[in-house]
Design an enzyme around this catalytic site. Structure first.
Site, PDB file in Angstrom:
ATOM      1  N   LYS A 259      77.712 -37.578  41.414  1.00  0.00           N
ATOM      2  CA  LYS A 259      78.097 -38.683  42.306  1.00  0.00           C
ATOM      3  C   LYS A 259      77.542 -38.517  43.724  1.00  0.00           C
ATOM      4  O   LYS A 259      77.368 -39.493  44.443  1.00  0.00           O
ATOM      5  CB  LYS A 259      79.621 -38.849  42.332  1.00  0.00           C
ATOM      6  CG  LYS A 259      80.185 -39.387  41.014  1.00  0.00           C
ATOM      7  CD  LYS A 259      81.685 -39.642  41.115  1.00  0.00           C
ATOM      8  CE  LYS A 259      82.227 -40.176  39.795  1.00  0.00           C
ATOM      9  NZ  LYS A 259      83.663 -40.495  39.871  1.00  0.00           N
TER      10      LYS A 259
ATOM     11  N   GLY B 213      86.128 -34.590  43.848  1.00  0.00           N
ATOM     12  CA  GLY B 213      85.403 -35.827  44.133  1.00  0.00           C
ATOM     13  C   GLY B 213      86.297 -37.046  44.274  1.00  0.00           C
ATOM     14  O   GLY B 213      86.227 -37.785  45.259  1.00  0.00           O
TER      15      GLY B 213
ATOM     16  N   GLY C  62      95.625 -43.304  34.607  1.00  0.00           N
ATOM     17  CA  GLY C  62      94.318 -43.629  35.184  1.00  0.00           C
ATOM     18  C   GLY C  62      93.505 -44.651  34.412  1.00  0.00           C
ATOM     19  O   GLY C  62      92.387 -44.991  34.821  1.00  0.00           O
TER      20      GLY C  62
ATOM     21  N   SER D   7      83.310 -45.188  28.444  1.00  0.00           N
ATOM     22  CA  SER D   7      82.662 -46.267  29.207  1.00  0.00           C
ATOM     23  C   SER D   7      81.933 -47.271  28.300  1.00  0.00           C
ATOM     24  O   SER D   7      82.001 -48.476  28.563  1.00  0.00           O
ATOM     25  CB  SER D   7      81.703 -45.688  30.237  1.00  0.00           C
ATOM     26  OG  SER D   7      82.459 -45.059  31.244  1.00  0.00           O
TER      27      SER D   7
ATOM     28  N   THR E  88      78.459 -40.306  36.860  1.00  0.00           N
ATOM     29  CA  THR E  88      79.688 -39.510  36.803  1.00  0.00           C
ATOM     30  C   THR E  88      79.400 -38.036  37.080  1.00  0.00           C
ATOM     31  O   THR E  88      78.263 -37.679  37.432  1.00  0.00           O
ATOM     32  CB  THR E  88      80.437 -39.736  35.465  1.00  0.00           C
ATOM     33  OG1 THR E  88      81.724 -39.119  35.549  1.00  0.00           O
ATOM     34  CG2 THR E  88      79.682 -39.178  34.270  1.00  0.00           C
TER      35      THR E  88
END
Ligand code: NAP
Length: 273
Positions: A66, A129, A236, A17, A62
């Protein structure tokens, strides 16, 4: 002074990230610093209050927080409320509002793959999730039929989020005659277990399009089967990049069209080796 952004989670050593957000901020002229905050569950509320007091503009959330962050927020966006999970928080005027940008990352992934959801038969692998986010997206976009494959169908029958859909074991999935969309929401095939695949080659051959939410490795065994069989597919990484861009849109009210998203994605792909 650089504005503070960041990610809170439990184990973040391998997070990409910071790389993604630095590329987005550079290409959209946002001054900011994106920091990783490894947080213990007992400290979650204190950390959120602390970030608010430090004038952070926004944070991502994360695994495994969440859902756990939700009691500490002042409000939720409509998609976060429907999904029941938050991966982005915006701090503004001493309040914190939760969003779910994975939902939008998935939307851009379908666009990139040039596949529509409406009136299709979809198979979701796994019930964690992100599977809940995928399920909500499919429902919102008028999918025709949903099958959810799980290692423990009985557990899903007791789960209100899943029990009104077709719940199937992986053995039963082998007998399904076709699927238009198959979305892998399990960690099967993720590094270092790169020889794992939740389904067999035959199941892949009966699909029209496959999304694997895994991005490391770039081509999982599932996607290798798909490519060899000529089945449309995507990993992804695009979703990860697009959800991060959506978070920056929420924090900074920036515009970012598809062309810019693609440029940022290409840069991330190049640097993420
Ligand atoms: P999670 O909450 O841990 O759920 C994963 C689900 O996969 C489990 O609930 C389980 O469902 C199934 N599963 C777990 N281990 C398995 C195994 N060995 N064999 C078969 N099924 C297994 O994880 P998540 O947050 O939903 O994430 C799932 C995957 O999506 C991860 O690889 C994650 O990195 C990826 N992801 C990617 C993005 C992105 O932006 N690209 C975003 C979020 C997540 P059952 O018990 O029902 O079988």
């Amino acid at each position: 002074m650089n504005t503070l952004y960041g990610l809170i989670g439990e184990k973040l050593t391998h997070s990409i990230s910071p790389l993604i957000h630095s590329i987005i901020m550079e290409s959209t002229n946002i001054n900011g610093f994106y920091h990783l905050f490894e947080v213990e569950k007992a400290h979650l509320e204190t950390v959120i209050i602390g970030l608010k007091n430090l004038n952070a503009k926004g944070i991502n959330v994360t695994i495994p927080y969440k859902q756990a962050v939700m009691p500490y927020l002042d409000g939720l966006s409509s998609e976060a409320e429907r999904i029941g999970a938050v991966n982005t928080i915006r701090f503004e005027n001493n309040t914190c509002i939760g969003y779910n940008t994975d939902y939008f990352g998935l939307h851009y992934t379908f666009e990139r793959l040039e596949v529509t959801v409406s009136n299709k038969r979809a198979v979701i692998l796994g019930s964690g999730g992100v599977a809940v986010t995928v399920l909500q997206y499919l429902i919102d976009n008028r999918v025709k039929e949903i099958y959810i494959a799980s290692r423990d169908v009985e557990k899903l029958r007791r789960d209100r989020r899943f029990n009104s859909y077709n719940l199937i074991s992986y053995d039963t999935l082998k007998n399904l005659d076709y699927s238009n969309l198959l979305i892998n929401c399990t960690p099967c095939g993720m590094y270092p277990n790169i020889n794992d695949c939740a389904v067999d080659r035959e199941t892949v051959s009966k699909s029209e399009a496959i999304i694997d939410l895994i991005y490391n490795p770039k081509e999982t065994l599932l996607l290798r089967y798909a490519s060899e069989l000529g089945v449309k597919n995507i990993n992804g990484l695009y979703m990860l990049v697009a959800q991060a861009i959506q978070a920056q849109k929420i924090w900074n009210n920036i515009e970012c069209n598809e062309e810019q998203i693609n440029m940022i994605y290409e840069e991330v792909k190049e640097k993420f080796r």
